[in-house]
Design a protein around this motif. Structure first.
Motif, PDB file in Angstrom:
ATOM      1  N   ARG B 235      34.696  21.338  -5.338  1.00  0.00           N
ATOM      2  CA  ARG B 235      35.757  22.340  -5.406  1.00  0.00           C
ATOM      3  C   ARG B 235      35.167  23.756  -5.355  1.00  0.00           C
ATOM      4  O   ARG B 235      35.760  24.660  -4.797  1.00  0.00           O
ATOM      5  CB  ARG B 235      36.597  22.147  -6.677  1.00  0.00           C
ATOM      6  N   THR B 236      34.012  23.934  -5.970  1.00  0.00           N
ATOM      7  CA  THR B 236      33.341  25.232  -5.888  1.00  0.00           C
ATOM      8  C   THR B 236      32.980  25.520  -4.434  1.00  0.00           C
ATOM      9  O   THR B 236      33.208  26.616  -3.921  1.00  0.00           O
ATOM     10  CB  THR B 236      32.046  25.223  -6.738  1.00  0.00           C
ATOM     11  N   LYS B 237      32.428  24.518  -3.787  1.00  0.00           N
ATOM     12  CA  LYS B 237      32.040  24.684  -2.377  1.00  0.00           C
ATOM     13  C   LYS B 237      33.245  25.059  -1.531  1.00  0.00           C
ATOM     14  O   LYS B 237      33.187  25.977  -0.710  1.00  0.00           O
ATOM     15  CB  LYS B 237      31.410  23.378  -1.835  1.00  0.00           C
ATOM     16  N   ALA B 238      34.342  24.326  -1.740  1.00  0.00           N
ATOM     17  CA  ALA B 238      35.549  24.573  -0.951  1.00  0.00           C
ATOM     18  C   ALA B 238      36.061  25.993  -1.172  1.00  0.00           C
ATOM     19  O   ALA B 238      36.415  26.708  -0.229  1.00  0.00           O
ATOM     20  CB  ALA B 238      36.639  23.568  -1.338  1.00  0.00           C
ATOM     21  N   PHE B 239      36.060  26.421  -2.449  1.00  0.00           N
ATOM     22  CA  PHE B 239      36.563  27.764  -2.768  1.00  0.00           C
ATOM     23  C   PHE B 239      35.664  28.834  -2.153  1.00  0.00           C
ATOM     24  O   PHE B 239      36.136  29.762  -1.496  1.00  0.00           O
ATOM     25  CB  PHE B 239      36.631  27.948  -4.289  1.00  0.00           C
ATOM     26  N   LEU B 240      34.345  28.672  -2.342  1.00  0.00           N
ATOM     27  CA  LEU B 240      33.417  29.690  -1.847  1.00  0.00           C
ATOM     28  C   LEU B 240      33.432  29.772  -0.323  1.00  0.00           C
ATOM     29  O   LEU B 240      33.328  30.850   0.243  1.00  0.00           O
ATOM     30  CB  LEU B 240      31.996  29.398  -2.350  1.00  0.00           C
ATOM     31  N   SER B 241      33.622  28.651   0.312  1.00  0.00           N
ATOM     32  CA  SER B 241      33.656  28.667   1.782  1.00  0.00           C
ATOM     33  C   SER B 241      34.852  29.474   2.279  1.00  0.00           C
ATOM     34  O   SER B 241      34.831  30.019   3.384  1.00  0.00           O
ATOM     35  CB  SER B 241      33.690  27.243   2.330  1.00  0.00           C
ATOM     36  N   LYS B 242      35.887  29.556   1.439  1.00  0.00           N
ATOM     37  CA  LYS B 242      37.070  30.325   1.844  1.00  0.00           C
ATOM     38  C   LYS B 242      36.918  31.815   1.578  1.00  0.00           C
ATOM     39  O   LYS B 242      37.484  32.633   2.292  1.00  0.00           O
ATOM     40  CB  LYS B 242      38.316  29.802   1.090  1.00  0.00           C
ATOM     41  N   VAL B 243      36.199  32.163   0.499  1.00  0.00           N
ATOM     42  CA  VAL B 243      36.175  33.575   0.119  1.00  0.00           C
ATOM     43  C   VAL B 243      34.916  34.310   0.551  1.00  0.00           C
ATOM     44  O   VAL B 243      34.903  35.540   0.575  1.00  0.00           O
ATOM     45  CB  VAL B 243      36.357  33.760  -1.419  1.00  0.00           C
ATOM     46  N   LEU B 244      33.869  33.606   0.871  1.00  0.00           N
ATOM     47  CA  LEU B 244      32.626  34.305   1.221  1.00  0.00           C
ATOM     48  C   LEU B 244      32.535  34.573   2.724  1.00  0.00           C
ATOM     49  O   LEU B 244      33.068  33.828   3.524  1.00  0.00           O
ATOM     50  CB  LEU B 244      31.408  33.504   0.752  1.00  0.00           C
TER      51      LEU B 244
END
Lengths: 214, 244
Positions: B235-244
């Motif tokens: 979930r961290t990966k998914a979130f960061l891939s969207k915001v970074l």
């Protein structure tokens, strides 16, 4: 013209009574309104309920019935004896109080929750938050409506003549029947009310401009 | 020694459980950035730290005071004086000047002398670069200026901890930098800070630790370089891939 000149001092005596009753009643009414509004918003059910019953009872009955209830009704119990002026002041005060309560409640509720949160986050108590942050802002917003209610209450005092208070309206009645010049006398009485209310409006506008939030 | 300890914190709004078993330790002088998708509970978490939200369960201990223990008879107003908060929408007092906004707390709560409070307020305004706005009203300021005044207002109570609830989310992009600059300065001076933010650059640069929240849980927490560079959880990966 002579008739008006002759009647004027007497009418102005009546105006004094009207203003005396109005000023005391409106201050009392405002304090009642403030307390009732805070009860209405307090986090205690029974207090909310008491406040709501009071407001509903006053709003749901005619002014003249409230006046008769207090002057004739309460006095008939022989527990206390209210003279007509006291009964008049009390009636105008509790009547205005109910409307003020609703005005103040709405004013308080119109202030953004963020204001309370900011004040509480600094460390203000609930009471301090009300006093320094919420009420000063709410009052500015309420001023036009407060003015409006004050004008209505001032006009309501003319109904006090029916319990024999020698206010402006009562003096008008006496003068009108004494002189048989109803048209002139009532015109003058109307003009006097109008001038007083107009002055009240000017004062209110002045205060409103002074305290406007920039 | 932790200045903030959170144990099994739960918070529900009606039947909706927003925080489900949150545990965190925050040490003095640490800067913690809380990130996560909207609705993840990060703002609610922050607001539980000074009881702007009543907690449903668990423990929050601030500077040794268990503010969630009804038996402890903690005066929450006293605790809040030590915990400054900055809001997304500034929440400055519009009927007071910038200076009065800052001095109101010290004068009314701490009974600080008016002149002394004013002097202190001007010092704080210097710090946030807005001394010339002392006599302006909030309505005359830009968003970035408002937020810097809000920071000064919170600092006027001389808090030990500062909470920031998305302090730059309501700002025009060109205003964000000034506010972050003030926050960076504050971090450098050793203020304990908990910052809910969408500014990943800030979290990476200033944060000592970053907490990633999702669905009412702390999913992952780590040093910023680790968390951003090498996220462990899907979930961290998914979130960061969207915001970074």
């Amino acid at each position: 013209m002579d008739i008006i000149v002759a009647a004027l001092p007497i009418l102005l005596k009546g105006l004094q009574v009207t203003l005396y009753i109005f000023v005391i009643a409106i201050i009392l009414g405002f304090l009642i309104g403030l307390v009732v509004a805070l009860l209405r918003l307090a986090p205690i059910k029974i207090l909310n309920w008491i406040a709501k019953v009071y407001v509903d009872a006053i709003r749901g009955t005619p002014f003249i019935v409230q006046l008769f209830f207090i002057y004739f009704g309460v006095n008939s119990l022989n527990l206390i004896s209210l003279n007509s002026t006291t009964a008049g002041i009390i009636t105008v005060a509790i009547n205005a109080g109910a409307y003020f309560a609703e005005i103040i409640r709405a004013g308080i509720q119109s202030i953004d929750k963020g204001q309370t949160e900011a004040a509480r986050s600094i460390g203000f108590t609930g009471t301090q938050t009300m006093r320094y942050v919420v009420l000063p802002q709410a009052f500015r917003r309420m001023l036009p409506t407060i003015t409006n209610q004050s004008i209505i209450s001032l006009k309501d005092t003319s109904l006090l003549s029916v319990i024999g208070i020698a206010d402006l309206t009562q003096q008008g009645q006496i003068q009108a029947s004494a002189t048989f010049e109803a048209f002139k006398i009532w015109l003058v009485v109307g003009v006097i009310y109008f001038i007083i209310i107009y002055l009240l409006t000017l004062i209110a506008n002045f205060i409103e401009r002074r305290v406007q939030v920039r | 020694m932790s200045i903030i300890t959170v144990k099994n914190l739960r918070k529900s709004f009606g039947t909706v459980e927003v925080l489900k078993d949150i545990n965190a330790e925050i040490k003095e002088k640490e800067v913690i950035c809380v990130i996560g998708p909207s609705g993840s509970g990060k703002s609610t978490f922050l607001r539980c730290l000074n009881l702007l939200e009543e907690v449903t369960g668990g423990e929050v201990v601030i500077n040794g005071h268990d503010i969630t223990d009804p038996k402890a008879k903690i005066n929450i107003n006293k605790v809040r004086q030590e915990v400054g908060m900055v809001f997304q929408h500034f929440n400055l007092f519009p009927h007071k000047t910038v200076l009065e906004n800052i001095t109101l707390g010290p004068i009314k709560i701490r009974a600080t002398d008016k002149a002394e409070a004013g002097r202190l307020a001007l010092e704080l305004l210097d710090k946030v670069g807005l001394r010339e706005k002392a006599n302006s009203y909030p309505g005359e300021l830009s968003g970035g200026q408002k937020q810097r005044v809000a920071i000064a207002r919170a600092l006027a109570m001389n808090p030990k901890i500062m909470l920031f609830d998305e302090p730059t989310s309501a700002l025009d992009p060109e205003m964000v930098g000034d506010v972050l600059e003030v926050m960076k300065q504050l971090a450098k001076e050793g203020m304990t800070m908990v910052v809910v933010t969408h500014e990943m650059g800030f979290a990476r640069e200033v944060g000592d630790r970053v907490i990633f929240m999702d669905g009412g849980y702390i999913v992952e927490e780590n040093e910023p370089n680790e968390l951003f560079g090498n996220p462990q959880h899907v979930r961290t990966k998914a979130f960061l891939s969207k915001v970074l």
